[in-house]
Design a protein around this motif. Structure first.
Motif, PDB file in Angstrom:
ATOM      1  N   VAL A 198       1.320  43.314  19.253  1.00 24.04           N
ATOM      2  CA  VAL A 198       1.787  44.587  19.815  1.00 24.04           C
ATOM      3  C   VAL A 198       1.109  45.775  19.135  1.00 24.04           C
ATOM      4  O   VAL A 198       0.656  46.714  19.795  1.00 24.04           O
ATOM      5  N   ILE A 199       1.020  45.730  17.812  1.00 23.40           N
ATOM      6  CA  ILE A 199       0.500  46.877  17.066  1.00 23.40           C
ATOM      7  C   ILE A 199      -1.012  46.987  17.179  1.00 23.40           C
ATOM      8  O   ILE A 199      -1.547  48.046  17.516  1.00 23.40           O
ATOM      9  N   PHE A 200      -1.725  45.873  16.932  1.00 29.13           N
ATOM     10  CA  PHE A 200      -3.183  45.950  16.826  1.00 29.13           C
ATOM     11  C   PHE A 200      -3.910  45.873  18.166  1.00 29.13           C
ATOM     12  O   PHE A 200      -5.044  46.324  18.278  1.00 29.13           O
ATOM     13  N   PHE A 201      -3.257  45.298  19.171  1.00 24.19           N
ATOM     14  CA  PHE A 201      -3.938  45.166  20.460  1.00 24.19           C
ATOM     15  C   PHE A 201      -3.279  45.969  21.569  1.00 24.19           C
ATOM     16  O   PHE A 201      -3.671  45.842  22.732  1.00 24.19           O
ATOM     17  N   TYR A 202      -2.301  46.785  21.213  1.00 27.82           N
ATOM     18  CA  TYR A 202      -1.657  47.616  22.230  1.00 27.82           C
ATOM     19  C   TYR A 202      -1.452  49.036  21.730  1.00 27.82           C
ATOM     20  O   TYR A 202      -2.030  49.988  22.262  1.00 27.82           O
ATOM     21  N   MET A 203      -0.661  49.201  20.671  1.00 32.66           N
ATOM     22  CA  MET A 203      -0.321  50.541  20.203  1.00 32.66           C
ATOM     23  C   MET A 203      -1.526  51.258  19.586  1.00 32.66           C
ATOM     24  O   MET A 203      -1.845  52.388  19.967  1.00 32.66           O
ATOM     25  N   ILE A 204      -2.191  50.616  18.618  1.00 36.38           N
ATOM     26  CA  ILE A 204      -3.320  51.268  17.941  1.00 36.38           C
ATOM     27  C   ILE A 204      -4.463  51.581  18.908  1.00 36.38           C
ATOM     28  O   ILE A 204      -4.974  52.712  18.896  1.00 36.38           O
ATOM     29  N   PRO A 205      -4.907  50.639  19.763  1.00 35.78           N
ATOM     30  CA  PRO A 205      -5.961  51.014  20.727  1.00 35.78           C
ATOM     31  C   PRO A 205      -5.565  52.170  21.625  1.00 35.78           C
ATOM     32  O   PRO A 205      -6.389  53.043  21.915  1.00 35.78           O
ATOM     33  N   PHE A 206      -4.304  52.185  22.072  1.00 36.24           N
ATOM     34  CA  PHE A 206      -3.892  53.287  22.957  1.00 36.24           C
ATOM     35  C   PHE A 206      -3.895  54.616  22.218  1.00 36.24           C
ATOM     36  O   PHE A 206      -4.302  55.643  22.769  1.00 36.24           O
ATOM     37  N   ILE A 207      -3.449  54.630  20.957  1.00 34.95           N
ATOM     38  CA  ILE A 207      -3.462  55.860  20.172  1.00 34.95           C
ATOM     39  C   ILE A 207      -4.891  56.357  19.964  1.00 34.95           C
ATOM     40  O   ILE A 207      -5.184  57.552  20.087  1.00 34.95           O
ATOM     41  N   ILE A 208      -5.811  55.428  19.676  1.00 32.72           N
ATOM     42  CA  ILE A 208      -7.219  55.804  19.508  1.00 32.72           C
ATOM     43  C   ILE A 208      -7.789  56.354  20.813  1.00 32.72           C
ATOM     44  O   ILE A 208      -8.484  57.378  20.824  1.00 32.72           O
ATOM     45  N   ILE A 209      -7.480  55.683  21.928  1.00 32.75           N
ATOM     46  CA  ILE A 209      -7.956  56.152  23.224  1.00 32.75           C
ATOM     47  C   ILE A 209      -7.403  57.534  23.535  1.00 32.75           C
ATOM     48  O   ILE A 209      -8.123  58.418  24.016  1.00 32.75           O
ATOM     49  N   LEU A 210      -6.125  57.747  23.260  1.00 26.79           N
ATOM     50  CA  LEU A 210      -5.510  59.046  23.500  1.00 26.79           C
ATOM     51  C   LEU A 210      -6.189  60.134  22.688  1.00 26.79           C
ATOM     52  O   LEU A 210      -6.499  61.222  23.196  1.00 26.79           O
ATOM     53  N   ALA A 211      -6.457  59.850  21.414  1.00 28.92           N
ATOM     54  CA  ALA A 211      -7.112  60.836  20.552  1.00 28.92           C
ATOM     55  C   ALA A 211      -8.523  61.150  21.036  1.00 28.92           C
ATOM     56  O   ALA A 211      -8.945  62.313  21.074  1.00 28.92           O
ATOM     57  N   LEU A 212      -9.265  60.110  21.437  1.00 27.47           N
ATOM     58  CA  LEU A 212     -10.638  60.322  21.893  1.00 27.47           C
ATOM     59  C   LEU A 212     -10.678  61.102  23.204  1.00 27.47           C
ATOM     60  O   LEU A 212     -11.529  61.979  23.386  1.00 27.47           O
ATOM     61  N   THR A 221     -13.834  54.182  26.618  1.00 31.61           N
ATOM     62  CA  THR A 221     -13.517  55.479  26.026  1.00 31.61           C
ATOM     63  C   THR A 221     -14.542  55.868  24.971  1.00 31.61           C
ATOM     64  O   THR A 221     -15.016  57.016  24.933  1.00 31.61           O
ATOM     65  N   VAL A 222     -14.902  54.918  24.111  1.00 28.22           N
ATOM     66  CA  VAL A 222     -15.896  55.193  23.072  1.00 28.22           C
ATOM     67  C   VAL A 222     -17.237  55.541  23.708  1.00 28.22           C
ATOM     68  O   VAL A 222     -17.930  56.472  23.261  1.00 28.22           O
ATOM     69  N   GLU A 223     -17.612  54.843  24.766  1.00 28.05           N
ATOM     70  CA  GLU A 223     -18.879  55.104  25.439  1.00 28.05           C
ATOM     71  C   GLU A 223     -18.902  56.513  26.024  1.00 28.05           C
ATOM     72  O   GLU A 223     -19.887  57.242  25.881  1.00 28.05           O
ATOM     73  N   ARG A 224     -17.831  56.912  26.675  1.00 24.77           N
ATOM     74  CA  ARG A 224     -17.773  58.262  27.265  1.00 24.77           C
ATOM     75  C   ARG A 224     -17.774  59.333  26.182  1.00 24.77           C
ATOM     76  O   ARG A 224     -18.446  60.356  26.287  1.00 24.77           O
ATOM     77  N   TYR A 225     -17.013  59.090  25.118  1.00 24.79           N
ATOM     78  CA  TYR A 225     -16.934  60.069  24.033  1.00 24.79           C
ATOM     79  C   TYR A 225     -18.293  60.252  23.376  1.00 24.79           C
ATOM     80  O   TYR A 225     -18.726  61.379  23.099  1.00 24.79           O
ATOM     81  N   ARG A 226     -18.988  59.149  23.142  1.00 20.30           N
ATOM     82  CA  ARG A 226     -20.291  59.229  22.492  1.00 20.30           C
ATOM     83  C   ARG A 226     -21.291  59.976  23.369  1.00 20.30           C
ATOM     84  O   ARG A 226     -22.073  60.787  22.888  1.00 20.30           O
ATOM     85  N   ALA A 227     -21.272  59.715  24.673  1.00 16.83           N
ATOM     86  CA  ALA A 227     -22.200  60.379  25.584  1.00 16.83           C
ATOM     87  C   ALA A 227     -21.942  61.877  25.649  1.00 16.83           C
ATOM     88  O   ALA A 227     -22.874  62.683  25.619  1.00 16.83           O
ATOM     89  N   VAL A 228     -20.662  62.247  25.731  1.00 19.08           N
ATOM     90  CA  VAL A 228     -20.317  63.674  25.842  1.00 19.08           C
ATOM     91  C   VAL A 228     -20.542  64.396  24.527  1.00 19.08           C
ATOM     92  O   VAL A 228     -21.086  65.506  24.483  1.00 19.08           O
ATOM     93  N   ALA A 229     -20.139  63.773  23.415  1.00 16.62           N
ATOM     94  CA  ALA A 229     -20.264  64.424  22.111  1.00 16.62           C
ATOM     95  C   ALA A 229     -21.715  64.684  21.734  1.00 16.62           C
ATOM     96  O   ALA A 229     -22.034  65.663  21.048  1.00 16.62           O
ATOM     97  N   SER A 230     -22.616  63.811  22.192  1.00 21.79           N
ATOM     98  CA  SER A 230     -24.043  63.981  21.872  1.00 21.79           C
ATOM     99  C   SER A 230     -24.804  64.716  22.973  1.00 21.79           C
ATOM    100  O   SER A 230     -26.036  64.781  22.939  1.00 21.79           O
TER     101      SER A 230
END
Length: 354
Positions: free
Chosen positions: A200-214, A126-135
């Motif tokens: 649950v929080i750091f390796f499931y919920m938070i990554p998914f929320i970040i991915i959703l936002a990106l 997700t970060v890779e795609r976001y960085r490529a598109v944003a730039s």
């Protein structure tokens, strides 16, 4: 399955008698075996196809960061299907853990680690795609950077699970209950709760929320591409970015939905043991279904990829016909080069095509 409460002070065979097993009531467990077998075949055939496509075409269209990350996902799914799924099936149809606790510890630790590595890999994609598109294609990850990131993800996923498992008897006991047996303690200490909540929080919920936002931001940026960006990148590259984002979004949501029941089980075991004991047979049914859904993602991922991605669909068909690179891809690559010119060709070479 009857509703007799299990005697948690007795041995494993008594647990199997409590809510039924394949010997007492074979019909539902035969369907369970068929479900596992179907997802196992989907996973083995699908992921081997994806891995074969990337390896055979490594010098061409598939030598890009996104495809290396897809390769990593396919590898994880093969490990899950070949190691975790058979052990889970044997446990579920028998109703008790059939092996020693050493294998239980290895099974629980690696299954947990595979899920963490899988989620972090999708976050990296997700970060890779976001960085490529944003730039607008100016700033993208290189292949060496992605390979280093994948190595770090594997190290982080394994250490996050292996170190606590080796160092803490409490963590080992919790993993034994979650993955192997039904010996629930009336309550757990604070270390159990902290460990479960952290995973649950750091390796499931938070990554998914970040991915959703990106991905939400990514979709907005793709729709808002200005005329200058469209001229520089070309409509084909923009359409391809949209397609890649759509496929990765579907894979991420599928992962979240497939693994959500397993994380719900982990939360219930950590925070609501008394409720589980009072409704043990209902929980066991949910527990079995949760693991079927979680392991099914290993088969869903390659099916979605090969079905929705034109590149993988064409390459899979060509692999069946013993060709390395589809002629259609070669023609497409040539047309893009003629249409776009040198700078655009350089930019598009950094934008993974799917």
């Amino acid at each position: 399955m009857n509703s007799v409460r299990p005697n948690f002070s007795n041995q494993s065979w008594t647990e199997a008698q409590a809510c039924g097993n394949i010997f007492q009531n074979p019909t539902p467990f035969i369907f369970l075996i068929l479900a596992y077998f179907a997802f196992f075949i989907m996973s083995i055939v699908g992921n081997m196809t994806v891995i074969g496509i990337i390896i055979r075409n490594n010098r061409n269209k598939f030598r890009t960061p996104v495809h290396y990350m897809i390769f990593n996902l396919a590898l994880i799914h093969l490990f899950i299907s070949c190691f975790s799924s058979p052990l889970a099936l044997a446990r579920d149809i028998l109703g008790y853990w059939f092996a020693n606790m050493t294998l239980c510890t290895i099974y629980g630790s690696l299954t947990n680690a595979f899920a963490i590595i899988e989620m972090l890999t999708m976050g990296l994609m997700t970060v890779e795609r976001y960085r490529a598109v944003a730039s607008h294609g100016k700033h993208v990850f290189t292949v060496p950077q992605v390979l280093i990131a994948i190595a770090i993800i594997w190290l982080l996923g394994l250490l996050t699970v292996v170190i606590p498992t080796i160092a803490s008897n409490s963590v080992r006991a919790t993993q034994t209950i979650v993955y192997c047996t039904y010996h629930f303690k009336p309550s757990y200490n604070i270390n159990d709760l902290i460990y479960t909540a952290t995973i649950v929080i750091f390796f499931y919920m938070i990554p998914f929320i970040i991915i959703l936002a990106l991905y939400t931001s990514l979709g907005y940026k793709l729709r808002r591409y200005n005329a200058e960006a469209r001229q520089r990148l070309g409509e084909a590259a923009i359409r391809n970015n949209s397609k890649v984002a759509e496929i990765l979004w579907i894979l991420t949501v599928s992962f979240f939905l497939c693994w959500l029941p397993i994380f719900i089980c982990a939360i219930l075991i950590a925070f609501s043991v008394r409720g589980i004991i009072d409704h043990f047979c209902s929980f066991r049914i949910f527990f079995i279904i949760a693991h079927v859904l979680g392991f099914s993602y290993a088969g869903v991922n390659p099916v979605v990829l090969i079905t929705l991605s034109d590149v993988y669909k064409s390459a899979a068909w060509q692999c069946c016909r013993h060709k390395v690179l589809p002629a259609a891809l070669k023609r497409n690559n040539t047309q893009q080069s003629l249409h776009s010119g040198g700078r655009t060709e350089e930019l598009q070479s950094n934008i993974s095509e799917m």
